[in-house]
Design a protein around this motif. Structure first.
Motif, PDB file in Angstrom:
ATOM      1  N   LEU A  69       0.832  -1.205   0.000  1.00 13.51           N
ATOM      2  CA  LEU A  69       0.000   0.000   0.000  1.00 13.51           C
ATOM      3  C   LEU A  69       0.869   1.257   0.000  1.00 13.51           C
ATOM      4  O   LEU A  69       0.576   2.236  -0.698  1.00 13.51           O
ATOM      5  CB  LEU A  69      -0.916   0.002   1.227  1.00 13.51           C
ATOM      6  CG  LEU A  69      -2.009  -1.066   1.268  1.00 13.51           C
ATOM      7  CD1 LEU A  69      -2.687  -1.067   2.634  1.00 13.51           C
ATOM      8  CD2 LEU A  69      -3.024  -0.826   0.165  1.00 13.51           C
ATOM      9  N   ILE A  70       1.934   1.222   0.796  1.00  9.24           N
ATOM     10  CA  ILE A  70       2.848   2.362   0.839  1.00  9.24           C
ATOM     11  C   ILE A  70       3.647   2.454  -0.456  1.00  9.24           C
ATOM     12  O   ILE A  70       3.832   3.539  -1.025  1.00  9.24           O
ATOM     13  CB  ILE A  70       3.786   2.247   2.047  1.00  9.24           C
ATOM     14  CG1 ILE A  70       2.981   2.205   3.344  1.00  9.24           C
ATOM     15  CG2 ILE A  70       4.786   3.403   2.081  1.00  9.24           C
ATOM     16  CD1 ILE A  70       3.810   1.928   4.577  1.00  9.24           C
ATOM     17  N   ILE A 109      -9.405   4.503   0.010  1.00 14.66           N
ATOM     18  CA  ILE A 109     -10.464   3.496   0.166  1.00 14.66           C
ATOM     19  C   ILE A 109      -9.864   2.118   0.424  1.00 14.66           C
ATOM     20  O   ILE A 109     -10.272   1.404   1.355  1.00 14.66           O
ATOM     21  CB  ILE A 109     -11.364   3.464  -1.086  1.00 14.66           C
ATOM     22  CG1 ILE A 109     -12.137   4.772  -1.206  1.00 14.66           C
ATOM     23  CG2 ILE A 109     -12.330   2.277  -1.015  1.00 14.66           C
ATOM     24  CD1 ILE A 109     -12.936   4.897  -2.484  1.00 14.66           C
ATOM     25  N   VAL A 110      -8.867   1.734  -0.385  1.00 16.27           N
ATOM     26  CA  VAL A 110      -8.215   0.438  -0.200  1.00 16.27           C
ATOM     27  C   VAL A 110      -7.524   0.379   1.163  1.00 16.27           C
ATOM     28  O   VAL A 110      -7.562  -0.656   1.850  1.00 16.27           O
ATOM     29  CB  VAL A 110      -7.211   0.169  -1.335  1.00 16.27           C
ATOM     30  CG1 VAL A 110      -6.428  -1.119  -1.073  1.00 16.27           C
ATOM     31  CG2 VAL A 110      -7.933   0.064  -2.669  1.00 16.27           C
ATOM     32  N   LEU A 115      -7.154  -1.622   6.582  1.00 15.46           N
ATOM     33  CA  LEU A 115      -7.085  -1.296   8.005  1.00 15.46           C
ATOM     34  C   LEU A 115      -8.152  -2.053   8.790  1.00 15.46           C
ATOM     35  O   LEU A 115      -7.879  -2.618   9.861  1.00 15.46           O
ATOM     36  CB  LEU A 115      -7.257   0.209   8.198  1.00 15.46           C
ATOM     37  CG  LEU A 115      -7.301   0.730   9.635  1.00 15.46           C
ATOM     38  CD1 LEU A 115      -5.975   0.491  10.340  1.00 15.46           C
ATOM     39  CD2 LEU A 115      -7.652   2.213   9.637  1.00 15.46           C
ATOM     40  N   LEU A 116      -9.353  -2.089   8.259  1.00 14.59           N
ATOM     41  CA  LEU A 116     -10.454  -2.785   8.924  1.00 14.59           C
ATOM     42  C   LEU A 116     -10.186  -4.284   9.014  1.00 14.59           C
ATOM     43  O   LEU A 116     -10.390  -4.901  10.065  1.00 14.59           O
ATOM     44  CB  LEU A 116     -11.758  -2.524   8.165  1.00 14.59           C
ATOM     45  CG  LEU A 116     -13.014  -3.201   8.725  1.00 14.59           C
ATOM     46  CD1 LEU A 116     -13.289  -2.715  10.139  1.00 14.59           C
ATOM     47  CD2 LEU A 116     -14.212  -2.939   7.819  1.00 14.59           C
ATOM     48  N   ILE A 117      -9.694  -4.857   7.915  1.00  9.80           N
ATOM     49  CA  ILE A 117      -9.403  -6.294   7.908  1.00  9.80           C
ATOM     50  C   ILE A 117      -8.319  -6.634   8.927  1.00  9.80           C
ATOM     51  O   ILE A 117      -8.438  -7.600   9.687  1.00  9.80           O
ATOM     52  CB  ILE A 117      -8.980  -6.737   6.492  1.00  9.80           C
ATOM     53  CG1 ILE A 117     -10.165  -6.631   5.517  1.00  9.80           C
ATOM     54  CG2 ILE A 117      -8.443  -8.175   6.509  1.00  9.80           C
ATOM     55  CD1 ILE A 117      -9.795  -6.908   4.080  1.00  9.80           C
ATOM     56  N   TRP A 226      -0.561   9.012   3.363  1.00 11.86           N
ATOM     57  CA  TRP A 226       0.036   9.382   2.087  1.00 11.86           C
ATOM     58  C   TRP A 226      -1.047   9.654   1.034  1.00 11.86           C
ATOM     59  O   TRP A 226      -0.895  10.544   0.187  1.00 11.86           O
ATOM     60  CB  TRP A 226       0.994   8.291   1.592  1.00 11.86           C
ATOM     61  CG  TRP A 226       2.371   8.454   2.136  1.00 11.86           C
ATOM     62  CD1 TRP A 226       2.980   7.716   3.101  1.00 11.86           C
ATOM     63  CD2 TRP A 226       3.321   9.449   1.735  1.00 11.86           C
ATOM     64  NE1 TRP A 226       4.249   8.187   3.341  1.00 11.86           N
ATOM     65  CE2 TRP A 226       4.493   9.240   2.511  1.00 11.86           C
ATOM     66  CE3 TRP A 226       3.307  10.477   0.808  1.00 11.86           C
ATOM     67  CZ2 TRP A 226       5.622  10.035   2.380  1.00 11.86           C
ATOM     68  CZ3 TRP A 226       4.442  11.281   0.685  1.00 11.86           C
ATOM     69  CH2 TRP A 226       5.579  11.051   1.460  1.00 11.86           C
ATOM     70  N   GLY A 227      -2.133   8.890   1.102  1.00  9.26           N
ATOM     71  CA  GLY A 227      -3.238   9.155   0.196  1.00  9.26           C
ATOM     72  C   GLY A 227      -3.826  10.537   0.413  1.00  9.26           C
ATOM     73  O   GLY A 227      -4.146  11.256  -0.548  1.00  9.26           O
TER      74      GLY A 227
END
Length: 251
Positions: A69-70, A109-110, A115-117, A226-227
């Motif tokens: 993701l980063i 969004i991703v 994060l939730l998972i 970062w997003g």
């Protein structure tokens, strides 16, 4: 861009794409090994008898995958540099703002989903681990035998590719070092990779999955930040592009 060394820039793009490819493939490359005997030994240590432990396998973890993701930001930033090789500066300025806005929204969004998972999985891990003895056995069966050695090899490869990416960017254009955002991004992704490797060796193997998931949660938060930075940074570019377009003479 006049004195930009194009081959080094393209090689930098290749290096960071390979790094994120390794991270995304970590789930397939790690885990899956038989952990039945280790589970039986753990059950014996807890004075619990279990009849059948066949089919138990090592978990792959989420930390390495969430690093992607980063590094998606690193791929995006490097891709924008490469885009300058193909498009005129005026056209690039118009495209970059809108494209960065869309990319940042997708990343946020991703990142929120990831994060939730990670949070839900971490909660389940801790709850099971503390529910001695049967909950602990369930935790061990699912997450208790993390492949630390294999993960270390992959993280070492990822770190090497990221160092190559950073070095090739400097070779392509030394003035990239004046870009504070890029330097901060390089330091962020390198630090996160080193921290994940450190966490894997910080605790006993039965707890590695927990700290790995904690790292995954942190990486998702960093990616969201970062997003947001990209989202805020894209607004002036869009406004400027709109003003330039509005100032163009109409026929």
């Amino acid at each position: 861009m006049g004195d930009l060394r194009k081959p080094f820039l393209l090689l930098a793009m290749l290096a960071i794409v390979l790094a994120i490819g390794v991270e995304l493939g970590a789930g397939l490359l790690l885990g899956g090994a038989d952990a039945s005997s280790a589970l039986a030994d753990s059950a014996g240590a807890l004075d619990v008898e279990i009849d059948d432990v066949s089919g138990v396998s090592e978990p792959s973890g989420r930390g390495t995958g969430h690093l992607a993701l980063i590094d998606a930001v690193a791929v995006w930033s490097t891709g924008l540099f490469c885009l300058g090789l193909l498009l005129p500066e005026r056209v690039q300025g118009r495209v970059q703002g809108v494209a960065s806005l869309i990319f940042s929204i997708i990343l946020i969004i991703v990142g929120l989903v990831a994060l939730l998972i990670a949070f839900v999985e971490l909660s389940i891990m801790v709850s099971l681990f503390l529910a001695v003895p049967f909950g602990t056995l369930a935790y061990l069966a699912l997450w208790g035998f993390f492949p630390v050695g294999e993960a270390s090899v992959l993280l070492g490869l990822v770190l090497l590719l990221k160092l190559l990416w950073a070095g090739l960017l400097v070779l392509a254009q030394p003035r990239f070092l004046q870009n504070k955002g890029l330097v901060l991004l390089i330091l962020t992704t390198l630090l996160c990779t080193v921290v994940l490797e450190f966490l894997h060796h910080l605790v006993p193997v039965i707890l590695v999955s927990i700290v790995d998931d904690v790292a995954a949660l942190v990486f998702a938060v960093v990616a969201i930040i970062w997003g947001l930075v990209l989202l805020i940074g894209s607004i002036p570019a869009i406004v400027k592009a709109v003003r330039v377009t509005a100032a163009l003479p109409t026929r």
